[in-house]
Design a protein around this motif. Structure first.
Motif, PDB file in Angstrom:
ATOM      1  N   ILE A 191      -9.388  -0.367  13.970  1.00 32.86           N
ATOM      2  CA  ILE A 191     -10.089  -1.189  12.978  1.00 32.86           C
ATOM      3  C   ILE A 191     -10.191  -0.432  11.657  1.00 32.86           C
ATOM      4  N   GLN A 192     -10.468   0.882  11.727  1.00 35.52           N
ATOM      5  CA  GLN A 192     -10.512   1.672  10.498  1.00 35.52           C
ATOM      6  C   GLN A 192      -9.137   1.690   9.825  1.00 35.52           C
ATOM      7  N   VAL A 193      -8.100   1.920  10.597  1.00 35.69           N
ATOM      8  CA  VAL A 193      -6.736   1.942  10.049  1.00 35.69           C
ATOM      9  C   VAL A 193      -6.423   0.613   9.369  1.00 35.69           C
ATOM     10  N   ARG A 194      -6.702  -0.490  10.063  1.00 37.38           N
ATOM     11  CA  ARG A 194      -6.418  -1.821   9.509  1.00 37.38           C
ATOM     12  C   ARG A 194      -7.199  -2.076   8.218  1.00 37.38           C
ATOM     13  N   VAL A 231       3.494  10.205   5.028  1.00 37.94           N
ATOM     14  CA  VAL A 231       2.961   8.850   4.919  1.00 37.94           C
ATOM     15  C   VAL A 231       2.513   8.344   6.289  1.00 37.94           C
ATOM     16  N   TRP A 232       1.508   7.480   6.276  1.00 36.34           N
ATOM     17  CA  TRP A 232       1.109   6.765   7.491  1.00 36.34           C
ATOM     18  C   TRP A 232       2.242   5.836   7.862  1.00 36.34           C
ATOM     19  N   PHE A 233       2.707   5.863   9.128  1.00 35.21           N
ATOM     20  CA  PHE A 233       3.921   5.142   9.476  1.00 35.21           C
ATOM     21  C   PHE A 233       3.878   4.721  10.938  1.00 35.21           C
ATOM     22  N   ASN A 234       3.042   3.744  11.237  1.00 35.69           N
ATOM     23  CA  ASN A 234       3.009   3.174  12.587  1.00 35.69           C
ATOM     24  C   ASN A 234       2.357   1.800  12.517  1.00 35.69           C
ATOM     25  N   GLN A 235       2.429   1.070  13.623  1.00 38.96           N
ATOM     26  CA  GLN A 235       1.849  -0.268  13.664  1.00 38.96           C
ATOM     27  C   GLN A 235       0.834  -0.381  14.791  1.00 38.96           C
ATOM     28  N   ALA A 236       0.115   0.720  15.034  1.00 34.10           N
ATOM     29  CA  ALA A 236      -0.828   0.738  16.148  1.00 34.10           C
ATOM     30  C   ALA A 236      -1.872  -0.360  16.028  1.00 34.10           C
ATOM     31  N   ASP A 237      -2.385  -0.596  14.819  1.00 34.74           N
ATOM     32  CA  ASP A 237      -3.438  -1.605  14.704  1.00 34.74           C
ATOM     33  C   ASP A 237      -2.905  -3.002  15.001  1.00 34.74           C
ATOM     34  N   VAL A 250       0.837  -1.192   0.000  1.00 30.72           N
ATOM     35  CA  VAL A 250       0.000   0.000   0.000  1.00 30.72           C
ATOM     36  C   VAL A 250       0.874   1.245   0.000  1.00 30.72           C
ATOM     37  N   ASP A 251       0.517   2.201  -0.821  1.00 29.28           N
ATOM     38  CA  ASP A 251       1.174   3.505  -0.868  1.00 29.28           C
ATOM     39  C   ASP A 251       0.835   4.240   0.435  1.00 29.28           C
ATOM     40  N   GLY A 252       1.858   4.624   1.200  1.00 33.70           N
ATOM     41  CA  GLY A 252       1.631   5.258   2.494  1.00 33.70           C
ATOM     42  C   GLY A 252       0.895   6.582   2.418  1.00 33.70           C
ATOM     43  N   THR A 253       1.069   7.327   1.320  1.00 32.55           N
ATOM     44  CA  THR A 253       0.338   8.591   1.168  1.00 32.55           C
ATOM     45  C   THR A 253      -1.144   8.320   0.951  1.00 32.55           C
ATOM     46  N   ALA A 254      -1.459   7.266   0.183  1.00 29.26           N
ATOM     47  CA  ALA A 254      -2.858   6.909  -0.056  1.00 29.26           C
ATOM     48  C   ALA A 254      -3.509   6.397   1.213  1.00 29.26           C
ATOM     49  N   TRP A 255      -2.774   5.606   1.995  1.00 24.45           N
ATOM     50  CA  TRP A 255      -3.298   5.080   3.260  1.00 24.45           C
ATOM     51  C   TRP A 255      -3.634   6.229   4.205  1.00 24.45           C
ATOM     52  N   LEU A 256      -2.737   7.193   4.303  1.00 27.66           N
ATOM     53  CA  LEU A 256      -2.986   8.363   5.146  1.00 27.66           C
ATOM     54  C   LEU A 256      -4.230   9.119   4.673  1.00 27.66           C
ATOM     55  N   ARG A 268      -7.119  10.662  11.846  1.00 27.94           N
ATOM     56  CA  ARG A 268      -5.770  11.134  11.497  1.00 27.94           C
ATOM     57  C   ARG A 268      -5.277  12.140  12.527  1.00 27.94           C
ATOM     58  N   GLU A 269      -6.140  13.073  12.916  1.00 22.71           N
ATOM     59  CA  GLU A 269      -5.751  14.111  13.877  1.00 22.71           C
ATOM     60  C   GLU A 269      -5.387  13.514  15.233  1.00 22.71           C
ATOM     61  N   ARG A 270      -6.136  12.510  15.672  1.00 24.21           N
ATOM     62  CA  ARG A 270      -5.856  11.921  16.985  1.00 24.21           C
ATOM     63  C   ARG A 270      -4.481  11.251  17.016  1.00 24.21           C
ATOM     64  N   PHE A 271      -4.048  10.736  15.876  1.00 28.96           N
ATOM     65  CA  PHE A 271      -2.765  10.028  15.840  1.00 28.96           C
ATOM     66  C   PHE A 271      -1.562  10.947  15.651  1.00 28.96           C
ATOM     67  N   LEU A 272      -1.772  12.159  15.181  1.00 26.11           N
ATOM     68  CA  LEU A 272      -0.642  13.005  14.803  1.00 26.11           C
ATOM     69  C   LEU A 272       0.395  13.222  15.912  1.00 26.11           C
ATOM     70  N   PRO A 273      -0.005  13.338  17.204  1.00 29.96           N
ATOM     71  CA  PRO A 273       1.028  13.497  18.236  1.00 29.96           C
ATOM     72  C   PRO A 273       1.906  12.266  18.443  1.00 29.96           C
ATOM     73  N   GLY A 274       1.515  11.137  17.875  1.00 28.79           N
ATOM     74  CA  GLY A 274       2.331   9.929  17.995  1.00 28.79           C
ATOM     75  C   GLY A 274       1.660   8.853  18.818  1.00 28.79           C
ATOM     76  N   VAL A 275       2.393   7.751  19.036  1.00 29.95           N
ATOM     77  CA  VAL A 275       1.870   6.604  19.779  1.00 29.95           C
ATOM     78  C   VAL A 275       2.928   6.100  20.753  1.00 29.95           C
ATOM     79  N   ARG A 276       2.463   5.308  21.710  1.00 25.87           N
ATOM     80  CA  ARG A 276       3.371   4.708  22.690  1.00 25.87           C
ATOM     81  C   ARG A 276       3.196   3.190  22.660  1.00 25.87           C
ATOM     82  N   TYR A 277       4.263   2.478  22.316  1.00 25.99           N
ATOM     83  CA  TYR A 277       4.247   1.016  22.241  1.00 25.99           C
ATOM     84  C   TYR A 277       4.852   0.425  23.513  1.00 25.99           C
ATOM     85  N   THR A 278       4.273  -0.666  23.995  1.00 27.39           N
ATOM     86  CA  THR A 278       4.842  -1.386  25.132  1.00 27.39           C
ATOM     87  C   THR A 278       4.934  -2.866  24.798  1.00 27.39           C
ATOM     88  N   GLN A 279       6.115  -3.438  24.998  1.00 27.40           N
ATOM     89  CA  GLN A 279       6.344  -4.869  24.801  1.00 27.40           C
ATOM     90  C   GLN A 279       6.626  -5.527  26.142  1.00 27.40           C
TER      91      GLN A 279
END
Length: 308
Positions: free
Chosen positions: A262-265, A214-220, A127-133, A141-152
């Motif tokens: 779910i929307q992102v995925r 481009v959309w660039f995270n693995q939140a879903d 998938v083209d990241g610009t199209a996904w975004l 999109r706005e809610r994600f712009l500040p970033g995400v926090r991953y925990t393993q």
């Protein structure tokens, strides 16, 4: 016009349909870097490359291959920093993602090689990241712009998900800490011998050459809501949110709504273009410009992956 990868066949370039024909093309004056930036993904088809000749091609395409250190999915190492593709059960779809976009450093290029084609299905969607975004709702999109926090939560050999030893390809705690100290991650060793790693990362990024957003995270992929319902229910019965092998929140620690991931995925998968595999095919992708996944399949699919 819908974006799709650029296909390169022997007849397109006046080359022999063989490993040597492909090698001659790659050794030629073609500017592969520029070609990849413009096309975003290149599929080499019809060269009938056998697996024993793979190293020579890889040495030209990815001369500085990376180990899959801090990778979060199960793989088997089969060569010099060459791995099997993610070893999830064949009946499941793997959603779109940019490889290791949760990490401090990620590969700029990904290479795929089909040694054994599946009987049915098994395409690698890209998938083209610009199209996904662009296909995401404005408020998501706005809610994600500040970033995400991953925990393993990485276990010590027995448990759900991956162990820290497999994740970092070492059983030396000092080596793990030295690596994490360079990644702007927070970590703590747990009483049972496991390791918890937390990372604050971007959700949208700028391509380093084109400047495209481009959309660039693995939140879903890190969110329990995106698991299949049976697996999610079983894990919730025995694990708290804090104990899950991997979780994700917004950058400030607030929960990400299930509907958002779910929307992102689903929109990433719906926007993707399938690359079907034939034995001997190769694909090279720009890992920032393009996300990838996997469709369900039957039969003995064997696709190898390398990165740089």
């Amino acid at each position: 016009m819908t974006w799709k990868p650029m296909q390169i066949r022997p007849g397109d370039i006046g080359a022999e349909a063989s490993a040597e024909g492909l090698l001659e093309y790659l050794r030629s004056a073609v500017d592969l870097d520029e070609q990849l930036v413009q096309a975003k993904a290149l599929v080499f088809r019809g060269f009938n490359l056998p697996e024993q000749d793979l190293t020579g091609v890889l040495d030209l395409l990815l001369p500085n291959r990376l180990a899959y250190v801090h990778g979060n999915t199960p793989r088997t190492k089969v060569g010099e920093n060459v791995y099997t593709s993610t070893e999830y059960p064949p009946e499941f779809t793997i959603s779109m993602h940019n490889e290791m976009s949760y990490a401090y450093q990620w590969p700029s290029r990904l290479f795929f090689y089909c040694a054994v084609a599946p009987t049915t299905g098994g395409a690698t969607p890209v998938v083209d990241g610009t199209a996904w975004l662009a296909v995401l709702d404005d408020d998501v999109r706005e809610r994600f712009l500040p970033g995400v926090r991953y925990t393993q939560n990485l276990h010590d050999g027995i448990g759900f998900g991956k162990s820290w030893q497999a994740t970092f390809e070492t059983d030396d705690r000092d080596e793990v800490e030295e690596f994490l100290a360079t990644t702007e991650a927070e970590w703590q060793w747990l009483p049972q011998g496991g390791l918890r790693v937390t990372q604050h990362r971007r959700a949208v990024t700028e391509h380093p050459v084109t400047g495209d957003l481009v959309w660039f995270n693995q939140a879903d992929q890190w969110h329990v809501a995106a698991l299949d319902p049976e697996t999610a229910a079983a894990m919730r019965e025995i694990l708290t949110d804090e104990e899950m092998p991997q979780t994700v929140t917004f950058a400030d620690g607030s929960p990400i709504p299930a509907a958002d991931v779910i929307q992102v995925r689903d929109r990433g998968l719906a926007t993707a273009v399938d690359v079907d595999w034939h034995a001997g095919d190769l694909m090279l992708i720009d890992n920032v410009a393009v996300g990838h996944g996997r469709r369900p399949f039957t039969g003995p699919r064997r696709v190898l992956v390398a990165m740089s």
